[in-house]
Write a protein that holds these residues in place. Sequence first.
Motif, PDB file in Angstrom:
ATOM      1  N   ALA A 117      36.495  47.350  25.245  1.00  0.00           N
ATOM      2  CA  ALA A 117      36.019  47.554  23.875  1.00  0.00           C
ATOM      3  C   ALA A 117      35.435  46.267  23.310  1.00  0.00           C
ATOM      4  O   ALA A 117      34.393  46.285  22.627  1.00  0.00           O
ATOM      5  N   ARG A 118      36.079  45.136  23.598  1.00  0.00           N
ATOM      6  CA  ARG A 118      35.547  43.854  23.107  1.00  0.00           C
ATOM      7  C   ARG A 118      34.226  43.518  23.776  1.00  0.00           C
ATOM      8  O   ARG A 118      33.313  42.967  23.140  1.00  0.00           O
ATOM      9  N   SER A 119      34.108  43.853  25.072  1.00  0.00           N
ATOM     10  CA  SER A 119      32.873  43.544  25.809  1.00  0.00           C
ATOM     11  C   SER A 119      31.664  44.264  25.219  1.00  0.00           C
ATOM     12  O   SER A 119      30.544  43.763  25.278  1.00  0.00           O
ATOM     13  N   TYR A 120      31.890  45.468  24.659  1.00  0.00           N
ATOM     14  CA  TYR A 120      30.789  46.275  24.124  1.00  0.00           C
ATOM     15  C   TYR A 120      30.846  46.362  22.595  1.00  0.00           C
ATOM     16  O   TYR A 120      30.242  47.255  22.006  1.00  0.00           O
ATOM     17  N   GLN A 121      31.525  45.414  21.972  1.00  0.00           N
ATOM     18  CA  GLN A 121      31.740  45.506  20.529  1.00  0.00           C
ATOM     19  C   GLN A 121      30.432  45.493  19.743  1.00  0.00           C
ATOM     20  O   GLN A 121      30.339  46.075  18.662  1.00  0.00           O
ATOM     21  N   ARG A 122      29.418  44.873  20.297  1.00  0.00           N
ATOM     22  CA  ARG A 122      28.121  44.805  19.604  1.00  0.00           C
ATOM     23  C   ARG A 122      27.252  46.023  19.876  1.00  0.00           C
ATOM     24  O   ARG A 122      26.180  46.160  19.295  1.00  0.00           O
ATOM     25  N   ASN A 123      27.691  46.881  20.767  1.00  0.00           N
ATOM     26  CA  ASN A 123      26.912  48.077  21.105  1.00  0.00           C
ATOM     27  C   ASN A 123      27.533  49.273  20.391  1.00  0.00           C
ATOM     28  O   ASN A 123      28.575  49.788  20.800  1.00  0.00           O
ATOM     29  N   GLU A 124      26.907  49.714  19.331  1.00  0.00           N
ATOM     30  CA  GLU A 124      27.448  50.818  18.529  1.00  0.00           C
ATOM     31  C   GLU A 124      27.342  52.167  19.229  1.00  0.00           C
ATOM     32  O   GLU A 124      27.870  53.168  18.735  1.00  0.00           O
ATOM     33  N   ASP A 125      26.666  52.196  20.387  1.00  0.00           N
ATOM     34  CA  ASP A 125      26.504  53.461  21.109  1.00  0.00           C
ATOM     35  C   ASP A 125      27.678  53.769  22.027  1.00  0.00           C
ATOM     36  O   ASP A 125      27.710  54.831  22.664  1.00  0.00           O
ATOM     37  N   LEU A 126      28.646  52.845  22.136  1.00  0.00           N
ATOM     38  CA  LEU A 126      29.819  53.094  22.975  1.00  0.00           C
ATOM     39  C   LEU A 126      31.070  53.165  22.113  1.00  0.00           C
ATOM     40  O   LEU A 126      31.317  52.304  21.279  1.00  0.00           O
ATOM     41  N   ILE A 127      31.856  54.215  22.337  1.00  0.00           N
ATOM     42  CA  ILE A 127      33.135  54.400  21.656  1.00  0.00           C
ATOM     43  C   ILE A 127      34.240  54.409  22.704  1.00  0.00           C
ATOM     44  O   ILE A 127      34.199  55.209  23.650  1.00  0.00           O
ATOM     45  N   VAL A 128      35.212  53.508  22.583  1.00  0.00           N
ATOM     46  CA  VAL A 128      36.398  53.546  23.428  1.00  0.00           C
ATOM     47  C   VAL A 128      37.480  54.247  22.614  1.00  0.00           C
ATOM     48  O   VAL A 128      37.878  53.773  21.555  1.00  0.00           O
ATOM     49  N   LEU A 129      37.937  55.401  23.121  1.00  0.00           N
ATOM     50  CA  LEU A 129      38.748  56.320  22.326  1.00  0.00           C
ATOM     51  C   LEU A 129      40.094  56.610  23.005  1.00  0.00           C
ATOM     52  O   LEU A 129      40.254  57.625  23.679  1.00  0.00           O
ATOM     53  N   PRO A 130      41.089  55.738  22.828  1.00  0.00           N
ATOM     54  CA  PRO A 130      42.413  56.054  23.366  1.00  0.00           C
ATOM     55  C   PRO A 130      43.119  57.060  22.473  1.00  0.00           C
ATOM     56  O   PRO A 130      43.136  56.918  21.246  1.00  0.00           O
ATOM     57  N   ILE A 131      43.680  58.101  23.082  1.00  0.00           N
ATOM     58  CA  ILE A 131      44.384  59.145  22.330  1.00  0.00           C
ATOM     59  C   ILE A 131      45.811  59.240  22.858  1.00  0.00           C
ATOM     60  O   ILE A 131      46.032  59.580  24.021  1.00  0.00           O
ATOM     61  N   ASN A 132      46.767  58.931  22.015  1.00  0.00           N
ATOM     62  CA  ASN A 132      48.170  58.978  22.391  1.00  0.00           C
ATOM     63  C   ASN A 132      48.676  60.421  22.372  1.00  0.00           C
ATOM     64  O   ASN A 132      48.360  61.176  21.461  1.00  0.00           O
TER      65      ASN A 132
END
Length: 221
Positions: A117-132
């Motif tokens: 998520a930090r690596s792509y933080q500047r790319n608004e087109d990627l969402i890292v979505l952890p769901i518990n």
Amino acid sequence: MSGSRKAIWAVVGALVLFSTLAGAGGLAMSLYANHRQKAQPQTTPVAKSDLARFAVGPLASLETPTELKTAPEYMFRDRNGTAVRFSTFEGKVVVVNLWAMWCAPCRTEMPTLAQLARSYQRNEDLIVLPINVDASPDALADARSFIDVHEPLPLYSDLKFQLPFEFPGKGKMPQTIFLDREGRIRATFSGEADWNSPEAHALIDALLAEGAPPAGATPPA
């Protein structure tokens, strides 16, 4: 019957017997060949998605379906308890990670998801979505404390523990699913992985490149 006629009939009998045996043998060979042909498994080439090329190294068991299905319209909740569906993120590439506090591999791989998520933080087109998917309020409270030390990951939850069975992994944990910009399931992975690895980045970059606006293009007003 004269001796010559007996000899002739003996020869004829021998020829008939030989012909009968030969015919039976040919029939047997034909039946055997047909049986062998039917018994041998039919090898049909397995169709592979173009993303199958990323199933290497730590992602060797990556599944890349050719039949593209849309992510289930299943309702889960954000940190504030607001209902969310996968269609909310349409237009983005989404890395869905299903995890629980009781799942040790889930906790082990979480730092790599945070790094991703930090690596792509500047790319608004990627969402890292952890769901518990812990199934009690107390366990969810522990999950909240755990995810908070893995910034910038958000907290989403499914207290019904249903989402792992809605995806191709059918209950396997952890389970990571890659959705394209149209909300379709493009790749799935069951088990622990390093999600900040070069292989993971290559897969994500390929999905981001699909349908991305040309460089320098002006977005519509």
